[in-house]
Scaffold this motif. Structure first.
Motif, PDB file in Angstrom:
ATOM      1  N   TRP A  32       0.921  -1.076  -0.037  1.00 27.66           N
ATOM      2  CA  TRP A  32       0.003   0.116  -0.029  1.00 27.66           C
ATOM      3  C   TRP A  32       0.901   1.353   0.000  1.00 27.66           C
ATOM      4  CZ3 TRP A  32      -2.690   2.423   4.643  1.00 27.66           C
ATOM      5  CH2 TRP A  32      -3.639   3.635   4.119  1.00 27.66           C
ATOM      6  N   ALA A  41       0.329  13.103   3.624  1.00 25.75           N
ATOM      7  CA  ALA A  41      -1.169  12.410   4.128  1.00 25.75           C
ATOM      8  C   ALA A  41      -0.995  10.849   3.943  1.00 25.75           C
ATOM      9  CB  ALA A  41      -2.043  12.976   3.096  1.00 25.75           C
ATOM     10  N   ARG A  42      -0.255  10.306   2.916  1.00 28.95           N
ATOM     11  CA  ARG A  42      -0.125   8.803   2.908  1.00 28.95           C
ATOM     12  C   ARG A  42       0.595   8.453   3.907  1.00 28.95           C
ATOM     13  NH1 ARG A  42      -0.273   4.698  -1.006  1.00 28.95           N
ATOM     14  NH2 ARG A  42      -1.446   5.874  -2.143  1.00 28.95           N
ATOM     15  N   GLN A  43       1.698   9.089   4.153  1.00 29.35           N
ATOM     16  CA  GLN A  43       2.499   8.748   5.258  1.00 29.35           C
ATOM     17  C   GLN A  43       1.807   8.553   6.567  1.00 29.35           C
ATOM     18  OE1 GLN A  43       4.503   9.588   8.703  1.00 29.35           O
ATOM     19  NE2 GLN A  43       4.430  11.506   7.891  1.00 29.35           N
ATOM     20  N   ARG A  44       1.100   9.759   6.963  1.00 25.60           N
ATOM     21  CA  ARG A  44       0.302   9.412   8.138  1.00 25.60           C
ATOM     22  C   ARG A  44      -0.805   8.351   7.931  1.00 25.60           C
ATOM     23  NH1 ARG A  44       1.204  14.221  11.425  1.00 25.60           N
ATOM     24  NH2 ARG A  44       0.024  13.269  13.080  1.00 25.60           N
ATOM     25  N   ALA A  45      -1.249   8.006   6.898  1.00 26.47           N
ATOM     26  CA  ALA A  45      -2.482   7.077   6.949  1.00 26.47           C
ATOM     27  C   ALA A  45      -1.703   5.776   7.039  1.00 26.47           C
ATOM     28  CB  ALA A  45      -3.072   7.105   5.364  1.00 26.47           C
ATOM     29  N   VAL A  46      -0.581   5.456   6.334  1.00 24.09           N
ATOM     30  CA  VAL A  46       0.137   4.208   6.680  1.00 24.09           C
ATOM     31  C   VAL A  46       0.549   4.023   8.261  1.00 24.09           C
ATOM     32  CG1 VAL A  46       2.298   2.891   6.007  1.00 24.09           C
ATOM     33  CG2 VAL A  46       1.072   4.127   4.072  1.00 24.09           C
ATOM     34  N   ALA A  48      -1.058   5.292  10.566  1.00 20.99           N
ATOM     35  CA  ALA A  48      -2.065   5.011  11.291  1.00 20.99           C
ATOM     36  C   ALA A  48      -2.462   3.470  11.577  1.00 20.99           C
ATOM     37  CB  ALA A  48      -3.318   5.830  11.229  1.00 20.99           C
ATOM     38  N   ALA A  49      -2.342   3.003  10.289  1.00 20.30           N
ATOM     39  CA  ALA A  49      -2.641   1.537   9.848  1.00 20.30           C
ATOM     40  C   ALA A  49      -1.777   0.792  10.709  1.00 20.30           C
ATOM     41  CB  ALA A  49      -2.884   1.196   8.398  1.00 20.30           C
ATOM     42  N   ALA A 112       6.609   6.514   3.546  1.00 20.67           N
ATOM     43  CA  ALA A 112       5.673   5.938   4.229  1.00 20.67           C
ATOM     44  C   ALA A 112       6.136   4.560   4.726  1.00 20.67           C
ATOM     45  CB  ALA A 112       4.186   5.561   3.764  1.00 20.67           C
TER      46      ALA A 112
END
Lengths: 495, 97
Positions: A32, A41-46, A48-49, A112
């Motif tokens: 992902w 944003a992607r760094q933060r989303a990964v 959080a996951a 990420a």
């Protein structure tokens, strides 16, 4: 209660379920992370996951702990020691990812995969603490180390990070060779790499075989490098200084705890009957590490280098638990690792906040007058310093960690009176640098030109608050942690 | 036969250690580390003549791990080359402490 028979493949998979799910989850997240444009944003989303995955795996570990599963002879262990160590490692990873999300955003590191690499390193550590076979120990250490080499150099724009990562890689690979050669020689002396069987054969034959003694010495060198015990510590300060601050906290707390957990298991399951042969070597290693780590820390001006030497000194304290042996030693180690993890993450989170963009403010003197500018931050940092020092009440759980360590040393089968004296005296010396930080924060006038508070990320604030509250709360009510660590012992297979 | 093989392996390992300690080029240090790993592999193979096939299986583990380590290590060496235009450790001074 269920007993897993490790000769059945499905049972072996089930016994490694938390480790395997963490690896698989990390690989999915890696795909992902690689699947689109790099962005904050992607760094933060990964991130959080990844934190969610950590929590899920921790739930799985708790389930195994609750069902009280045991295991037959084989390459992995299932006992309280493994599960509690897993929980400490997952807690450390959780905190690291939280700090990294804010830190990466501030330093404009958009990759990420740094969070995924943390998960992969943690899966290696979990394999390591479960390993009951020297080859699995080797695999665990390598899965962990290869990921951490990359993490140390995650900030590609930084010259220091590249240098630190190269040093860590070369010395880490060098030390792994010693560990591996030790494994080969122990295998040569006993004909097996399974800890239970090695224990049996060593007990039957005695430690007369020179191959076995050289092999054990090489294993000590290999583990000594990983936990940064003096004289194998020279990489630690440079690497800790160069690495991104959240990763430094991870190396100081998690990597050390995992290597020590494996060290304890190998020594307690494979070599308990040759105590006389390794006792003096480890005794001197512990003494020299405590003395040198604390004395050199006194001379440091840079907060990260100071904490690096302090972590070397703490490796010396934990070595006392290895020498104390038995259930006392392993539960004192787990208690200490938990307290040390909380205090380390709190302290490094404060360092993350105060260093500012580009890590400009890393001298201890930059913290002058923090009390007048940001009282809460200064107060929490004081708690973390006192916890690392082992101060009563204000140092919370840190005091009990030292207390139980001393108790284990004095109550062990061969009491370690002189080593306990060294432990207490060097702790007094460590007040010289821990209290210096407190003194600078509370009693000096503000010295920084731009003393206006840096913005703090929300997650970093949470890590600091949670660490401080937990340290103080467990300092008043240590019973739950004591009960957990007392019941989390290494359960060797009957030979 | 076993004694000779173990002695050769110890000699290769020592050459690797000395190389790591005295050479200053990151690539050569890395090659010395690989030499040490392969010295250990030689021990494992020699011992497997006495203890069965286990030792040979370990060699495959070690080779796989060494390959992974080489990939990461060379990437790190490239990253330091981009910063310094050199892989010489003269001014990095590994054992400063």
């Amino acid at each position: 209660m269920r007993t897993f028979d490790l000769s059945i493949p499905l049972d072996l998979t089930a016994a490694l379920a938390p480790d395997i799910s963490l690896m698989l989850g990390a690989m999915v997240l890696l795909l992902w992370a690689a699947w689109g444009r790099e962005s904050i944003a992607r760094q933060r989303a990964v991130g959080a996951a990844s934190m969610l995955l950590c929590a899920l795996v921790a739930g799985m570990v708790l389930f195994f702990m609750w069902t009280d599963s045991t295991v037959g002879p084989g390459p992995v262990a299932m006992d309280g020691f493994r599960w509690t160590a897993d929980l400490i490692l997952l807690l450390a990873t959780f905190a690291t990812i939280a700090l990294s999300m804010d830190y990466n955003e501030r330093e404009r590191i958009t990759s990420a995969e740094s969070h995924v690499l943390l998960l992969l390193a943690t899966s290696g550590m979990m394999v390591l603490v479960s390993a009951r076979d020297l080859i699995i120990v080797f695999l665990g250490i390598e899965i962990m180390s290869v990921a951490v080499y990359v993490l140390a150099g995650m900030n590609r724009r930084s010259d220091r990070a590249a240098e630190g990562s190269l040093k860590y890689f070369l010395l880490g690979a060098f030390s792994t060779c010693f560990l591996l050669y030790g494994i080969a020689l122990v295998y040569g002396a006993t004909g097996t790499t399974n800890l239970t069987e090695i224990g049996g054969r060593v007990a039957a034959a005695g430690a007369t075989n020179p191959l076995l003694l050289i092999g054990m010495a090489l294993l000590v060198v290999g583990f000594g490098f990983k936990v940064a015990a003096v004289p194998f510590h020279m990489w630690a300060p440079d690497v800790y200084e160069g690495a991104p601050t959240p990763i430094t906290a991870y190396m100081a707390a998690a990597v050390k705890a995992a290597a020590f957990a494996s060290f304890l298991r190998v020594w307690m399951e494979a070599f308990p009957d040759v105590f006389v042969q390794w006792h003096y070597a480890l005794w001197w290693l512990a003494a020299v590490t405590m003395v040198a780590g604390n004395l050199i820390a006194l001379a440091q001006k840079n907060i990260k280098r100071m904490l690096a030497y302090s972590s070397i000194a703490h490796a010396g304290y934990i070595l006392v638990a290895v020498l104390a042996r038995g259930n006392l030693g392993s539960s004192a180690f787990l208690f200490y690792a938990f307290a040390y993890t909380l205090a380390t993450f709190g302290a490094f989170a404060v360092v993350v906040v105060l260093s500012g963009r580009g890590d400009r403010y890393l001298r201890i003197d930059d913290y002058a007058g923090l009390w007048t500018v940001r009282p809460w931050l200064a107060g929490s940092m004081a708690v973390f310093m006192l916890a690392l020092l082992g101060f009563p009440i204000f140092g919370g759980i840190g005091f009990f960690a030292k207390w139980y360590m001393l108790q284990a040393a004095l109550d062990s089968i061969t009491p370690l009176a002189r080593l306990s004296v060294i432990l207490v005296l060097t702790s007094v010396v460590s007040a010289g640098y821990y209290l210096y930080v407190v003194m600078v924060m509370f009693m000096r006038p503000v010295s920084r030109p731009d003393s206006d508070p840096q913005p703090v990320g929300r997650l970093t604030r949470w890590v600091i608050a949670a660490a401080a509250v937990l340290i103080l709360a467990f300092g008043i009510f240590p019973d739950p942690v004591v009960r957990l660590t007392r019941s989390s012992v290494i359960v060797p297979i009957d030979r | 036969m076993l004694a000779e093989a173990l002695a050769l392996s110890a000699a290769l390992f020592t050459i690797g250690v000395v190389g790591v300690l005295i050479r200053r080029n990151a690539i050569i240090i890395f090659m010395c580390v690989e030499l040490m790993l392969n010295a250990v592999n030689l021990s494992f193979v020699a011992l497997s003549r006495y203890y069965g096939a286990d030792g040979q299986v370990f060699v495959f583990f070690v080779m796989t791990v060494a390959a992974a380590e080489a990939a990461v290590g060379l990437a790190i060496i490239i990253s330091i080359f981009r910063h310094r235009q050199s892989v010489n450790l003269q001014n990095i001074n590994l054992l400063r402490g």
